[in-house]
Enzyme design. Structure first.
Site, PDB file in Angstrom:
ATOM      1  N   TYR A   8      37.613  30.745  41.195  1.00  0.00           N
ATOM      2  CA  TYR A   8      37.988  30.474  42.581  1.00  0.00           C
ATOM      3  C   TYR A   8      37.933  31.775  43.392  1.00  0.00           C
ATOM      4  O   TYR A   8      38.855  32.178  44.068  1.00  0.00           O
ATOM      5  CB  TYR A   8      39.380  29.827  42.634  1.00  0.00           C
ATOM      6  CG  TYR A   8      39.611  28.984  43.866  1.00  0.00           C
ATOM      7  CD1 TYR A   8      38.966  27.768  44.034  1.00  0.00           C
ATOM      8  CD2 TYR A   8      40.476  29.430  44.872  1.00  0.00           C
ATOM      9  CE1 TYR A   8      39.168  27.010  45.174  1.00  0.00           C
ATOM     10  CE2 TYR A   8      40.694  28.661  46.018  1.00  0.00           C
ATOM     11  CZ  TYR A   8      40.028  27.452  46.159  1.00  0.00           C
ATOM     12  OH  TYR A   8      40.227  26.698  47.287  1.00  0.00           O
ATOM     13  N   GLN A  50      32.982  31.995  46.207  1.00  0.00           N
ATOM     14  CA  GLN A  50      32.155  30.796  46.045  1.00  0.00           C
ATOM     15  C   GLN A  50      32.960  29.598  45.538  1.00  0.00           C
ATOM     16  O   GLN A  50      32.752  28.473  45.994  1.00  0.00           O
ATOM     17  CB  GLN A  50      30.976  31.071  45.104  1.00  0.00           C
ATOM     18  CG  GLN A  50      29.878  31.919  45.745  1.00  0.00           C
ATOM     19  CD  GLN A  50      29.276  31.294  46.981  1.00  0.00           C
ATOM     20  OE1 GLN A  50      29.089  30.082  47.066  1.00  0.00           O
ATOM     21  NE2 GLN A  50      28.984  32.125  47.967  1.00  0.00           N
ATOM     22  N   ARG A  56      42.104  30.902  35.344  1.00  0.00           N
ATOM     23  CA  ARG A  56      43.152  31.296  34.396  1.00  0.00           C
ATOM     24  C   ARG A  56      44.520  31.120  35.043  1.00  0.00           C
ATOM     25  O   ARG A  56      44.689  31.424  36.242  1.00  0.00           O
ATOM     26  CB  ARG A  56      42.944  32.702  33.865  1.00  0.00           C
ATOM     27  CG  ARG A  56      42.818  33.777  34.900  1.00  0.00           C
ATOM     28  CD  ARG A  56      42.655  35.116  34.228  1.00  0.00           C
ATOM     29  NE  ARG A  56      42.015  36.069  35.121  1.00  0.00           N
ATOM     30  CZ  ARG A  56      41.566  37.251  34.743  1.00  0.00           C
ATOM     31  NH1 ARG A  56      41.677  37.641  33.493  1.00  0.00           N
ATOM     32  NH2 ARG A  56      41.005  38.064  35.617  1.00  0.00           N
ATOM     33  N   SER A 108      43.503  33.888  41.443  1.00  0.00           N
ATOM     34  CA  SER A 108      42.769  32.698  41.875  1.00  0.00           C
ATOM     35  C   SER A 108      43.624  31.436  41.774  1.00  0.00           C
ATOM     36  O   SER A 108      43.539  30.539  42.621  1.00  0.00           O
ATOM     37  CB  SER A 108      41.515  32.487  41.015  1.00  0.00           C
ATOM     38  OG  SER A 108      40.606  33.508  41.247  1.00  0.00           O
ATOM     39  N   HIS A 162      23.963  31.895  40.571  1.00  0.00           N
ATOM     40  CA  HIS A 162      23.259  33.171  40.414  1.00  0.00           C
ATOM     41  C   HIS A 162      22.419  33.050  39.143  1.00  0.00           C
ATOM     42  O   HIS A 162      22.874  32.443  38.162  1.00  0.00           O
ATOM     43  CB  HIS A 162      24.305  34.285  40.259  1.00  0.00           C
ATOM     44  CG  HIS A 162      23.845  35.650  40.672  1.00  0.00           C
ATOM     45  ND1 HIS A 162      22.615  35.912  41.213  1.00  0.00           N
ATOM     46  CD2 HIS A 162      24.481  36.863  40.623  1.00  0.00           C
ATOM     47  CE1 HIS A 162      22.522  37.203  41.489  1.00  0.00           C
ATOM     48  NE2 HIS A 162      23.638  37.808  41.127  1.00  0.00           N
TER      49      HIS A 162
END
Ligand SMILES: NC(=O)C1=CN([C@@H]2O[C@H](COP(=O)(O)OP(=O)(O)OC[C@H]3O[C@@H](n4cnc5c(N)ncnc54)[C@H](OP(=O)(O)O)[C@@H]3O)[C@@H](O)[C@H]2O)C=CC1
Ligand SMILES: CC(=O)[C@](C)(O)C(=O)O
Ligand SMILES: [Mg+2]
Ligand SMILES: [Mg+2]
Length: 398
Positions: free
Chosen positions: A87, A90, A110, A115, A173
Site C-alpha cells: 500500500y 501504487q 504487513r 502501510s 513494473h
C-alpha cells in the site's frame, strides 16, 4: 563497445535531425503555430476502444477505456477477488480506484506497519478487506504485486506458494521478472503473468480518477496460460483508472522506466535546476530571482505549455529573443547530456541500477536513509527559497 556504437548511432541521428530543424524557421509567432499545428494523430482502425495510431510516423496499437464501460468491467470481474499486495503510492491509487469502481478488492500488507495504518485510515477494514500479505495472496485469484521492488524479491518465497495454477499474477513494473537473476522471481507454472504500469505517480493515478480523467499506462503479457491474459490486463488497466493503454514488454517497461526516472523525470531535472541556480547565485543574483528564473517559471508557466501543445507551442508563446537563444543553445545541452544518458541506459541494462536499488531498499532502515537525503534537499538554499516562493502564490496566501 555497445554503448559507444549506440552513442555514434544517436549522434548520427541527431546530425540528420538538426538540418530540417534549423530550416524549419522556428520563429513562428503564436498564431502561426496554431495554424500550422500538426494534425491530431490519425486513427487507422477502430474497433471501439482499440486503435492503431500514428505516433510520429510509427504505427502503434492503443486501448482506450471506452471499450470497457463500468458495467462491463463489473461483469468481467464478478467472480474475482483482486488482492493488492502493498500500500505504497501504487497500492493506494490502484486499490482505491478498484474499490470505487465497485470491484471485489482486498489489500495485503504487513500488520501494523506504516502501510497498514494508512490503509485503515483510508477505510480498509481488518479482517474484511485488509489482511496480512499471505492471507491476501491466498484469498485473491488476481494478485497485484505492488510491494516495493526490493520487497518483491525478499517476500517472493512467502508469496509464491499462494500463486497457484489458474491465478493471475500482476505487476506494475517489469523489474522482478526481467531481473530474475537478481530477484529470483520466476513466473509460476499455470499462472498468467501480466503487467500494467501506470506512467506516473500513484497519487496522480488517484487524483485524475477522481476528476474523471485517466493516467496512461503500459501493458504487457509475460505468460499466457489461460489464453485470456491480454484481455484481462486490458480490463485491469481500465479498472485501476488508466485513461489509455499502450503495449510494451516487461523488459522494455523496466528499462525505459528506470532510465526515465533517473533521467529527465527526476534525476536529470534536479541536476539541471541545481546547476542553473548555482550559477545565478555565484553571479550575484538573489535566491528569489535564481529560483523564479529556474524552477517557478518552469513549473508554473512554461512546462505546462509543453504539456498542453508540445515544445514548439511553448517556444511560440515566448519572445522571439527567447526563441532565438534557446534554439541556439539547446544543441549544446543535448550534446553535453547525450553521453550521460547513454551511460545511464547501460547501467540500467547491465543490472547495476537494479542491484543498487535491491541492496539499498532492503536495509531495515532504508526509509530513514532516504528521508535523510530528502531532508538535505529540503534544507538546501534553492528549495528553502522555493518554499517561500510557493507561499507567495496567491492561492497559497489567503
Ligand atoms: N510510485 C509509483 O507511483 C510507481 C510505482 N511503480 C511500481 O509499483 C510497485 C509498487 O511501488 P510503490 O507503490 O511506489 O511502493 P513502494 O516502493 O513505496 O513500496 C511500498 C510497499 O512495500 C511494502 N514493503 C516494503 N518492504 C517490505 C517488507 N520488507 N515487508 C513487507 N512489506 C514491505 C511497504 O509496506 P510497509 O509500509 O509496511 O513498509 C509498502 O506497502 C513497484 O514495482 C514500483 O516500481 C510503478 C509505477 C509508478
Ligand atoms: C512514478 C513513476 O512512474 C516512477 C517515477 O517510475 C516511479 O515512481 O517508479
Ligand atoms: Mg514510472
Ligand atoms: Mg519507476
Amino acid at each position: 563497445m555497445a554503448s559507444r556504437t549506440a552513442t555514434r548511432t544517436l549522434a548520427r541521428a541527431a546530425m540528420a535531425a538538426r538540418a530540417p530543424l534549423a530550416a524549419r524557421a522556428f520563429a513562428a509567432a503564436p498564431r502561426m503555430a496554431t495554424r500550422f499545428a500538426a494534425p491530431a494523430a490519425a486513427s487507422f482502425q477502430q474497433t471501439r476502444g482499440l486503435k492503431t495510431l500514428d505516433f510520429g510516423g510509427s504505427q502503434e496499437k492503443v486501448y482506450e477505456r471506452s471499450d470497457w464501460p463500468k458495467e462491463k468491467v463489473l461483469d468481467y470481474f464478478k467472480n474475482d477477488t483482486i488482492a493488492v499486495l502493498g500500500y505504497g503510492p501504487q497500492g493506494h491509487g490502484q486499490g482505491l480506484n478498484l474499490r470505487d469502481n465497485g470491484l471485489n478488492v482486498i489489500v495485503g500488507v504487513r500488520k501494523d506497519g506504516r502501510s497498514w495504518k494508512k490503509a485503515v485510515a483510508e477505510g480498509w477494514v481488518p479482517g474484511k478487506n485488509l489482511f496480512s500479505i499471505e492471507e491476501a495472496a491466498d484469498k485473491g485469484n488476481i494478485v497485484l504485486n505492488l510491494l516495493s521492488d526490493a520487497a518483491q524479491r525478499d517476500l517472493w518465497p512467502t508469496i509464491k506458494p499462494f500463486i497457484t495454477p489458474g491465478k493471475t499474477l500482476y505487476f506494475s513494473h517489469g523489474f522482478a521478472i526481467t531481473y530474475k537473476d537478481q530477484t529470483h522471481v520466476e513466473a509460476p507454472a499455470g499462472v498468467d503473468v501480466v503487467l500494467c504500469a501506470p506512467k506516473g505517480s500513484g497519487a496522480t493515478l488517484r487524483t485524475l480518477f477522481l476528476e474523471g480523467k485517466g493516467l496512461n499506462s503500459s501493458i504487457a503479457v509475460f505468460q499466457d496460460v489461460s489464453g485470456k491474459a491480454h484481455e484481462r490486463v486490458v480490463a485491469l488497466g481500465v479498472a485501476i483508472g488508466s485513461g489509455y493503454l499502450y503495449e510494451t514488454t516487461f523488459q522494455k517497461e523496466v528499462y525505459s522506466d528506470l532510465f526515465g526516472e533517473r533521467g529527465v523525470l527526476m534525476g536529470a531535472i534536479q541536476g539541471l535546476f541545481r546547476a542553473q541556480y548555482d550559477v545565478l547565485r555565484a553571479q550575484g543574483h538573489s535566491p528569489s530571482e535564481a529560483f523564479n528564473e529556474t524552477v517557478e517559471e518552469a513549473t508554473q508557466s512554461l512546462f505546462p505549455l509543453i504539456g498542453a501543445k508540445g515544445m514548439d507551442w511553448m517556444y511560440a508563446n515566448c519572445s522571439v529573443t527567447a526563441q532565438r537563444g534557446a534554439l541556439d543553445w539547446h544543441q549544446k545541452f543535448y550534446d553535453a547530456s547525450l553521453p550521460v544518458f547513454n551511460e545511464l541506459y547501460e547501467s540500467v541494462k547491465n543490472g547495476s541500477e537494479t542491484k543498487r536499488a535491491l541492496d539499498k531498499n532492503s536495509q531495515p532502515d532504508y526509509r530513514e536513509q532516504l528521508e535523510v537525503e530528502l531532508q538535505e534537499i529540503r534544507d538546501s538554499e534553492i528549495w528553502r527559497a522555493g518554499s517561500t516562493v510557493r507561499s507567495l502564490r496567491p492561492e497559497n496566501n489567503k
